[in-house]
Design an enzyme around this catalytic site. Sequence first.
Site, mmCIF file in Angstrom:
data_model
loop_
_atom_site.group_PDB
_atom_site.id
_atom_site.type_symbol
_atom_site.label_atom_id
_atom_site.label_comp_id
_atom_site.label_asym_id
_atom_site.label_seq_id
_atom_site.Cartn_x
_atom_site.Cartn_y
_atom_site.Cartn_z
ATOM 1 N N LEU A 2 -14.465 -4.465 0.281
ATOM 2 C CA LEU A 2 -14.772 -5.915 0.589
ATOM 3 C C LEU A 2 -16.107 -6.049 1.418
ATOM 4 C CD1 LEU A 2 -11.034 -6.852 1.714
ATOM 5 C CD2 LEU A 2 -12.144 -7.220 -0.569
ATOM 6 N N ASP A 18 0.665 -1.152 -0.102
ATOM 7 C CA ASP A 18 -0.120 -0.073 0.049
ATOM 8 C C ASP A 18 0.849 1.339 0.113
ATOM 9 O OD1 ASP A 18 -2.483 0.798 -0.743
ATOM 10 O OD2 ASP A 18 -3.328 0.459 1.484
ATOM 11 N N ASP A 20 27.673 0.571 -32.235
ATOM 12 C CA ASP A 20 26.575 1.402 -32.757
ATOM 13 C C ASP A 20 27.024 3.014 -32.758
ATOM 14 O OD1 ASP A 20 24.336 2.274 -33.548
ATOM 15 O OD2 ASP A 20 23.054 1.285 -32.135
ATOM 16 N N LYS A 25 -18.412 -8.194 -0.902
ATOM 17 C CA LYS A 25 -17.894 -9.493 -0.732
ATOM 18 C C LYS A 25 -18.310 -10.345 0.404
ATOM 19 C CE LYS A 25 -14.418 -8.940 -4.483
ATOM 20 N NZ LYS A 25 -13.138 -9.392 -5.046
ATOM 21 N N ARG A 75 -9.751 8.426 11.592
ATOM 22 C CA ARG A 75 -9.082 9.422 11.703
ATOM 23 C C ARG A 75 -9.882 10.961 12.350
ATOM 24 N NH1 ARG A 75 -8.037 8.164 5.262
ATOM 25 N NH2 ARG A 75 -6.973 6.185 5.711
ATOM 26 N N ARG A 90 -16.345 2.745 6.939
ATOM 27 C CA ARG A 90 -15.403 3.226 7.460
ATOM 28 C C ARG A 90 -15.662 4.820 7.278
ATOM 29 N NH1 ARG A 90 -10.701 5.791 6.642
ATOM 30 N NH2 ARG A 90 -10.628 4.571 4.553
#
Length: 735
Positions: free
Chosen positions: A375, A140, A497, A378, A310, A272
Amino acid sequence: MGKMIIVSNRLPISSTERGDKSVVQILAGEYASGLLNQLDKEEYLWFGWPGVAVAEAEERAEMIVSLKEKGMVPIFMDQKEAEQFYDGFCNETLWPTYHYFTQYIAFDDDLWEVYKKINDRYCQAILKKAKAGDTVWIHDYHLLLLPQMLKEQMPELKIGFFQHIPFPSYEIFRVLPWRKEILEGMCGADLVGFNTYDDMRHFLSSVGRILGYNHEAGYIHTPHHLVNVDSFPLGVNYNKFREAAESKEVCELVHQYKHELGSQKLVLTSDRLDYSKGLLQRLRAFDLLIDNHPEYLEKVSMVMIVMPSRTTVPEYMDLKEKIDTLVGRINSKYSTLDWVPIHYFYRRLSFHELVAYYRISSVALVTPLRDGMNLVCKEFIASRTNGDGVLVLSEMAGASKELQEAIIVNPNNIKMMEQAIYAALNSPIEEQQKRMESMQKTVRKYDVYHWSKIFLSSLDRVVQKQQKLKSRFLGRKEMSLLKQGFEIAENPVIFLDYDGALIDYKEKPEEAQPDQQVINILKELSKNSEIVIVSGRDKATLEKWLDGTPVHIMAEHGVYWKHQDSKKWITKVDLVNDWKAAFRKEMDEFVERTPGTFVEEKEHSLVWHYRKVESGLGNLRKRELFSHLKYVARGHQLQVLEGNRALEIKKPDISKSKATLEFLENKSYDFILVIGDNWTDEETFKKLSPSAVTIRVGYTYTRAKYNLQNHFQVREFLKGLSLNNTPSSKGVNLV
């Protein structure tokens, strides 16, 4: 086999006080549980902040010992550092940028310095424990600089990086003053993973346009290594939620909640506290639903679970106040003596309480304004043991790419959300079960264990691919051996080259004439060796620039040869150029459409240059022109080649490889050195005998045996061959 090292902002632990001691417990969240299961039988270490500022040395020592037993290594920060790092740069700068809330971005150099310092602290701690061959998986946006820091100090590490939050579009990302450093940090990884293809696409676009790195089929070609970029949708522990939903604890809670709430239908929203979650929009949509459908009074309620987050950040305090106010207004507007429309919980529910709400709710409203995956949806699907229920899902959540059977909405469209909730509440049971069955199949198959397994296997594959192509950097030992071989050779030859190897690329090709240093190096080398300049440039330019220099010249990829002791050019390939007029017209059309491009016409080829064009547009036009030319060229037996920010079309009979091999025919050279910087040199590297010394300039992923980073290092290397001294470590970066 090396050990596994997991790195995250926070360790997956909680600390509780028992008497005068702190007891540490592992908290297996979704991705943590997937990783811990994957590592169950392996040696591993997990690095991260313990979640609290530990000031006393004695306390730190005790924590280090207690966590060591669990395979965890704490990274300590004092209170001020934690505030500036996590609350500051991570969540006041990166978080709003990556979630498209540019109005909240803090541009603070002091916070950036703290961010760099903490990333380096992680790096130094890991280096003390890591060994060559270990696998490091970094997680992350808190640690974006760490991959490069580790790779620079221990290149033998196998490094994966996964970003759980979105990656913004180039137009958003470019506002960051530190955009270049962030991208370079991430490109230190061997594998960079995101939740969705969109995030991957945005990242590749920024890398191309800001760093100028080319990418193809998900692989970035950095100057130092090959980086694979791919999407790996994060899943949940399906069986954990399934089993919990059928557990005694949850069944008792379900019975209790049903008794308290009666037979009404529930619309569940759980997230959240964050401005990216669209919590106010969910409330407004539910308000509109009740307003438009008064028949739902006392029959439908919303259960709103908001987890504190927070709480000291002003934007979050303001959001909390707005939510409280809106919930109060809606409840006062519609409530009766026996019913309230919104059941509002501002706290963290226990795992079993949450699963119980997943079970009894008819609809899950998961509509973030922007989310990497989310999530909650899910978890809701995994908990539906009866196979019913409806998911209303934001198209801005990464999960929407997988869960197409959900009702997909734009979270900024309140009316659309209201209509989706209405449709969900009225969905026939057969339709619910059909959709839920399909979504459960997806969530069950692509669970968190599958996610971690696929990511790590992809990391292994990219490292294997790197090893197949990886050349060795010319260090002091290698240089000494090559110099020795060159000095004892009786008949050496060196193929060079021109652009990119002896001279840096110029925006205007005509400005790349050799300086005196190059001329001196070639003259000195030619005293003991034959020198062959193999270039795609036209013969007139090369003859003018290298006049009086004792070298052989192969111009236009070998169409024309000029031997060092001759003033005449030899045409090695008899070619007809009747194709050029039509193709010149096609290429000129792209020049008209793309400012900064131009066509260079050689005797037997055409080159479209786009060096001065913005990288995103240049790459787009290059792909378009390449595809078009390749299709049209088939009927004319022509070949289209990609160069360094250029496309060249010519007859396939022309190639540096053919020219080089023909030059070597029937000659007994006992030392062969070839230096090239382009993909057109790869065929030469491949076809030469194993005894030949081959060097690729720039990229380390090549068929060549060795690598030098730029034309400056090439010059130092050649000076080392010709003089009675070894080049300085500064010049060739000797190791």
